[in-house]
Scaffold this motif. Structure first.
Motif, PDB file in Angstrom:
ATOM      1  N   LEU A  62       0.850  -1.196  -0.109  1.00 51.05           N
ATOM      2  CA  LEU A  62      -0.082  -0.130   0.024  1.00 51.05           C
ATOM      3  C   LEU A  62       0.944   1.236  -0.164  1.00 51.05           C
ATOM      4  O   LEU A  62       0.486   2.223  -0.753  1.00 51.05           O
ATOM      5  CB  LEU A  62      -0.906   0.248   1.049  1.00 51.05           C
ATOM      6  N   ARG A  63       2.155   1.289   0.753  1.00 50.43           N
ATOM      7  CA  ARG A  63       2.906   2.509   0.784  1.00 50.43           C
ATOM      8  C   ARG A  63       3.543   2.567  -0.670  1.00 50.43           C
ATOM      9  O   ARG A  63       3.703   3.604  -0.967  1.00 50.43           O
ATOM     10  CB  ARG A  63       4.024   2.171   1.697  1.00 50.43           C
ATOM     11  N   GLN A  64       3.753   1.466  -1.161  1.00 51.30           N
ATOM     12  CA  GLN A  64       4.438   1.609  -2.553  1.00 51.30           C
ATOM     13  C   GLN A  64       3.256   1.860  -3.626  1.00 51.30           C
ATOM     14  O   GLN A  64       3.750   2.736  -4.466  1.00 51.30           O
ATOM     15  CB  GLN A  64       5.034  -0.019  -2.874  1.00 51.30           C
ATOM     16  N   THR A  65       2.175   1.693  -3.438  1.00 49.90           N
ATOM     17  CA  THR A  65       0.998   2.214  -4.475  1.00 49.90           C
ATOM     18  C   THR A  65       1.110   3.588  -4.159  1.00 49.90           C
ATOM     19  O   THR A  65       1.041   4.309  -5.497  1.00 49.90           O
ATOM     20  CB  THR A  65      -0.263   1.602  -4.011  1.00 49.90           C
ATOM     21  N   GLY A  70      -0.140   6.220  -7.323  1.00 48.85           N
ATOM     22  CA  GLY A  70      -1.701   5.566  -7.113  1.00 48.85           C
ATOM     23  C   GLY A  70      -2.178   6.005  -5.781  1.00 48.85           C
ATOM     24  O   GLY A  70      -1.732   7.166  -5.325  1.00 48.85           O
ATOM     25  N   PHE A  71      -3.251   5.615  -5.505  1.00 49.30           N
ATOM     26  CA  PHE A  71      -4.043   5.938  -4.381  1.00 49.30           C
ATOM     27  C   PHE A  71      -4.791   4.807  -3.665  1.00 49.30           C
ATOM     28  O   PHE A  71      -4.880   3.837  -4.181  1.00 49.30           O
ATOM     29  CB  PHE A  71      -5.000   7.216  -4.441  1.00 49.30           C
ATOM     30  N   VAL A  72      -4.579   5.131  -2.203  1.00 43.78           N
ATOM     31  CA  VAL A  72      -5.430   4.244  -1.322  1.00 43.78           C
ATOM     32  C   VAL A  72      -6.575   4.881  -0.684  1.00 43.78           C
ATOM     33  O   VAL A  72      -6.480   5.951   0.034  1.00 43.78           O
ATOM     34  CB  VAL A  72      -4.454   3.664  -0.283  1.00 43.78           C
ATOM     35  N   TYR A  73      -7.826   4.449  -1.002  1.00 46.65           N
ATOM     36  CA  TYR A  73      -8.998   5.099  -0.380  1.00 46.65           C
ATOM     37  C   TYR A  73      -9.518   4.045   0.662  1.00 46.65           C
ATOM     38  O   TYR A  73      -9.653   3.052   0.636  1.00 46.65           O
ATOM     39  CB  TYR A  73      -9.921   5.142  -1.530  1.00 46.65           C
ATOM     40  N   LYS A  88      -3.434   1.446  -8.799  1.00 48.52           N
ATOM     41  CA  LYS A  88      -2.254   1.951  -9.495  1.00 48.52           C
ATOM     42  C   LYS A  88      -2.556   3.095 -10.203  1.00 48.52           C
ATOM     43  O   LYS A  88      -3.702   3.368 -10.537  1.00 48.52           O
ATOM     44  CB  LYS A  88      -2.123   0.743 -10.144  1.00 48.52           C
ATOM     45  N   PRO A  89      -1.339   3.663 -10.273  1.00 43.37           N
ATOM     46  CA  PRO A  89      -1.541   4.926 -11.124  1.00 43.37           C
ATOM     47  C   PRO A  89      -1.675   4.820 -12.757  1.00 43.37           C
ATOM     48  O   PRO A  89      -1.397   3.629 -13.294  1.00 43.37           O
ATOM     49  CB  PRO A  89      -0.132   5.577 -10.809  1.00 43.37           C
TER      50      PRO A  89
END
Length: 163
Positions: A62-65, A70-73, A88-89
């Protein structure tokens, strides 16, 4: 049930403690399996749950995303994480119509209440998301509105800098 709130996560928030009360456990009964040249759904029950090493890997991914753009919602009830998705971006595909929904999870006790749909909703077109599956035969339904306050996944991705 208390009110569910949704927001993007920041890299510094993503650690093991964030998942302290998150229950990944899922009983799977029907799975996609290869039968000769065809893929079929058949009974092949198992329980999918995360161990400590899985949480450590999840935090890294998740940190790497986020670091990749990218984003984590995430969905919260109070201050407690109850669901999340990682995207992913960038768009891809022949007409740049797809985003890569790398993961989507809802804590066991809150499944079936629309949280996953709100997290994973697309831009009004079903082809807006590319969803990876791990073999479960249960359907995934992505409703038309909900993510980022109803503005859609494309808009949320732009706001997060993923586009």
């Amino acid at each position: 049930m208390q009110t569910v709130t949704y927001r993007a996560l920041r890299t510094e928030e993503i650690d093991r403690a964030l998942f302290r009360d998150f229950r990944r456990r899922q009983v799977v009964t029907k799975c996609w399996r290869r039968d000769g040249e065809a893929w079929v759904i058949r009974d092949d029950p198992f329980v999918d749950d995360w161990i400590e090493a899985d949480y450590a890997y999840l935090v890294t991914c998740l940190r790497q995303t986020l670091l990749d753009g990218g984003f984590v919602y995430a969905a919260f009830v109070g201050e407690t994480l109850r669901g999340f998705c990682a995207v992913k971006p960038g768009f891809f595909g022949g007409e740049q119509r797809y985003l890569d929904l790398a993961s989507i999870h809802v804590s066991e006790e809150l499944r079936g209440r629309g949280i996953g749909g709100a997290l994973g909703e697309g831009t009004g077109r079903a082809e807006a998301l590319h969803l990876r599956a791990l073999g479960g035969g249960e359907p995934v339904v992505l409703p038309q509105n909900g993510l980022c306050g109803g503005t859609g996944l494309r808009s949320c991705a732009r706001e997060a800098g993923a586009l």
